[in-house]
Design an enzyme around this catalytic site. Structure first.
Site, PDB file in Angstrom:
ATOM      1  CB  ALA A   1       1.535 -18.593 -14.598  1.00 21.20           C
TER       2      ALA A   1
ATOM      3  CG  ASN B   1      -2.392  -3.689  -4.028  1.00 24.96           C
ATOM      4  OD1 ASN B   1      -2.925  -3.541  -5.321  1.00 24.96           O
ATOM      5  ND2 ASN B   1      -1.406  -3.133  -3.591  1.00 24.96           N
TER       6      ASN B   1
ATOM      7  CE1 TYR C   1       1.822  -9.096 -12.574  1.00 23.34           C
ATOM      8  CE2 TYR C   1       0.362  -8.936 -14.583  1.00 23.34           C
ATOM      9  CZ  TYR C   1       0.635  -8.649 -13.339  1.00 23.34           C
ATOM     10  OH  TYR C   1      -0.242  -7.806 -12.663  1.00 23.34           O
TER      11      TYR C   1
ATOM     12  CB  SER D   1      -3.545  -9.132 -13.891  1.00 27.58           C
ATOM     13  OG  SER D   1      -3.204  -8.641 -15.259  1.00 27.58           O
TER      14      SER D   1
ATOM     15  CB  ALA E   1      -1.148   0.005   1.073  1.00 22.20           C
TER      16      ALA E   1
HETATM   17  P1  NAP Z   1       3.091  -0.515  -8.180  1.00 28.46           P
HETATM   18  O1  NAP Z   1       2.735   0.927  -8.222  1.00 28.46           O
HETATM   19  O2  NAP Z   1       4.287  -1.235  -8.631  1.00 28.46           O
HETATM   20  O3  NAP Z   1       3.165  -0.962  -6.569  1.00 28.46           O
HETATM   21  C1  NAP Z   1       3.341  -2.251  -6.051  1.00 28.46           C
HETATM   22  C2  NAP Z   1       3.426  -2.437  -4.592  1.00 28.46           C
HETATM   23  O4  NAP Z   1       3.456  -3.528  -4.316  1.00 28.46           O
HETATM   24  C3  NAP Z   1       4.243  -1.334  -3.914  1.00 28.46           C
HETATM   25  O5  NAP Z   1       3.604  -0.640  -2.737  1.00 28.46           O
HETATM   26  C4  NAP Z   1       5.154  -2.394  -3.372  1.00 28.46           C
HETATM   27  O6  NAP Z   1       5.972  -2.060  -2.200  1.00 28.46           O
HETATM   28  C5  NAP Z   1       4.712  -3.736  -3.216  1.00 28.46           C
HETATM   29  N1  NAP Z   1       5.057  -4.815  -3.007  1.00 28.46           N
HETATM   30  C6  NAP Z   1       6.103  -5.441  -4.134  1.00 28.46           C
HETATM   31  N2  NAP Z   1       6.723  -6.477  -3.715  1.00 28.46           N
HETATM   32  C7  NAP Z   1       6.262  -6.414  -2.277  1.00 28.46           C
HETATM   33  C8  NAP Z   1       6.659  -7.520  -1.161  1.00 28.46           C
HETATM   34  N3  NAP Z   1       7.682  -8.554  -1.300  1.00 28.46           N
HETATM   35  N4  NAP Z   1       6.094  -7.276  -0.059  1.00 28.46           N
HETATM   36  C9  NAP Z   1       5.138  -6.180   0.293  1.00 28.46           C
HETATM   37  N5  NAP Z   1       5.109  -5.244  -0.571  1.00 28.46           N
HETATM   38  C10 NAP Z   1       5.368  -5.231  -1.952  1.00 28.46           C
HETATM   39  O7  NAP Z   1       2.018  -1.615  -8.636  1.00 28.46           O
HETATM   40  P2  NAP Z   1       0.625  -1.253  -9.020  1.00 28.46           P
HETATM   41  O8  NAP Z   1       0.302  -0.878 -10.390  1.00 28.46           O
HETATM   42  O9  NAP Z   1      -0.059  -0.389  -8.042  1.00 28.46           O
HETATM   43  O10 NAP Z   1       0.028  -2.854  -8.646  1.00 28.46           O
HETATM   44  C11 NAP Z   1      -0.765  -3.384  -7.619  1.00 28.46           C
HETATM   45  C12 NAP Z   1      -1.286  -4.763  -7.867  1.00 28.46           C
HETATM   46  O11 NAP Z   1      -2.179  -4.477  -9.175  1.00 28.46           O
HETATM   47  C13 NAP Z   1      -0.172  -5.494  -8.249  1.00 28.46           C
HETATM   48  O12 NAP Z   1      -0.744  -6.943  -7.678  1.00 28.46           O
HETATM   49  C14 NAP Z   1      -0.268  -5.815  -9.728  1.00 28.46           C
HETATM   50  O13 NAP Z   1       0.059  -6.937 -10.521  1.00 28.46           O
HETATM   51  C15 NAP Z   1      -1.868  -5.460  -9.989  1.00 28.46           C
HETATM   52  N6  NAP Z   1      -2.278  -5.031 -11.332  1.00 28.46           N
HETATM   53  C16 NAP Z   1      -1.767  -4.037 -11.839  1.00 28.46           C
HETATM   54  C17 NAP Z   1      -2.047  -3.363 -13.040  1.00 28.46           C
HETATM   55  C18 NAP Z   1      -1.387  -2.155 -13.759  1.00 28.46           C
HETATM   56  O14 NAP Z   1      -1.584  -1.994 -14.794  1.00 28.46           O
HETATM   57  N7  NAP Z   1      -0.893  -1.249 -12.878  1.00 28.46           N
HETATM   58  C19 NAP Z   1      -2.676  -4.166 -13.904  1.00 28.46           C
HETATM   59  C20 NAP Z   1      -3.441  -5.292 -13.419  1.00 28.46           C
HETATM   60  C21 NAP Z   1      -2.915  -5.835 -12.226  1.00 28.46           C
HETATM   61  P3  NAP Z   1       7.376  -1.327  -2.021  1.00 28.46           P
HETATM   62  O15 NAP Z   1       7.483  -0.335  -2.877  1.00 28.46           O
HETATM   63  O16 NAP Z   1       7.096  -0.873  -0.450  1.00 28.46           O
HETATM   64  O17 NAP Z   1       8.326  -2.437  -1.919  1.00 28.46           O
END
Ligand code: NAP
Length: 243
Positions: free
Chosen positions: A153, A86, A151, A138, A9
């Site tokens: 999978a 998330n 991803y 996703s 978050a």
């Molecule tokens: P983002 O802006 O890259 O943010 C990712 C978040 O995940 C960050 O807060 C990061 O925290 C956290 N994170 C990563 N590895 C972690 C770990 N090992 N432990 C705890 N936290 C971790 O990504 P987003 O676009 O908001 O995506 C959020 C979710 O939506 C993901 O599951 C992504 O696959 C899904 N999603 C995104 C999209 C898109 O187009 N953006 C589309 C489909 C699905 P830190 O920075 O503190 O490490």
């Protein structure tokens, strides 16, 4: 006041979801792994406005780290009423170039994390006969994305986990649902070129990309007390690109 844990978050969709839940009057735990400053800034901006929010560090790809996070939360508030799984990472790579380490990291961060967090959250939810779990998958988990096989999978795995867990926990008053975003403007998609973005917009019915708010408000709706008859479902929030 409900206790809500949102993994990942500190940024993007998770940060927006934390903001919406806090503004809804919930007590929010902002989980982060490495972005401590972003997480603390978000918490500060929410508490300044009188909302209830705390940061909590954990690497959700590690079972031990998740167990410690839940032990700390239980000490602080008793247990979690709403869990939003998330946190996630993405990678664009030809399937044949994916290394074992990259595969393992993708599975651990995006899928095992959901298992660890649900397993840790459920005993309290079962005891109180109420809980809401929302998992972020996703659209690539629904249709498959070229050069994102690992991803896709794990995101498909989240859909299977959601449906099965919903069946297992339904009689305990716990709903488990899944949101499958299309392309959302966050750090995760920041590397895309103007041409990429235009092509992705052209694939939607709306001609637009999504925002973190589009996802967060769906999560908030699914976590509502009144959403008790919605479980085991996958909500595609994608501008109509996966119909
Ligand atoms: P983002 O802006 O890259 O943010 C990712 C978040 O995940 C960050 O807060 C990061 O925290 C956290 N994170 C990563 N590895 C972690 C770990 N090992 N432990 C705890 N936290 C971790 O990504 P987003 O676009 O908001 O995506 C959020 C979710 O939506 C993901 O599951 C992504 O696959 C899904 N999603 C995104 C999209 C898109 O187009 N953006 C589309 C489909 C699905 P830190 O920075 O503190 O490490």
């Amino acid at each position: 006041m409900r206790n809500v844990l949102i993994t990942g978050a500190s940024r993007g969709i998770g940060a927006e979801t934390a903001r919406l839940f806090a503004e809804n009057g919930d007590n929010v735990y902002i989980n982060y792994c490495s972005s401590v400053q972003a997480a603390e800034t978000l918490q500060w901006s929410l508490t300044q406005k009188g909302f209830s929010a705390k940061t909590i560090k954990a690497d959700v790809s590690s079972s031990d780290s998740v167990q410690q996070m839940f032990a700390d939360i239980e000490k602080d508030c008793g247990g979690i009423d709403v869990l939003v799984n998330n946190a996630g990472i993405a990678q664009i790579k030809l399937f044949t170039d994916i290394t074992n380490d990259e595969w393992d990291k993708m599975v651990a961060t995006n899928l095992s994390s959901v298992f660890y967090c649900c397993r840790a959250a459920l005993p309290y939810m079962i005891r109180q006969k109420f809980g809401r779990i929302v998992n972020i998958s996703s659209m690539w988990g629904q249709v498959g994305g070229s050069c994102e096989v690992h991803y896709s999978a794990v995101k498909a795995g989240i859909i299977g986990l959601t449906k099965a867990l919903a069946m297992e926990e339904g009689l305990s008053g716990i709903t488990v649902n899944c949101v499958a975003p299309g392309v959302i403007t966050t750090d995760m998609t920041a590397h895309l070129t103007e041409d990429d973005l235009k092509a992705l917009k052209d694939e939607t019915a709306t001609g637009t990309l999504g925002t973190p708010y589009d996802i967060a408000r769906t999560v908030l709706f699914l976590a509502d007390h009144h959403s008790s008859f919605i479980t085991g479902q996958v909500f595609g929030i994608n501008g109509g690109s996966v119909l």
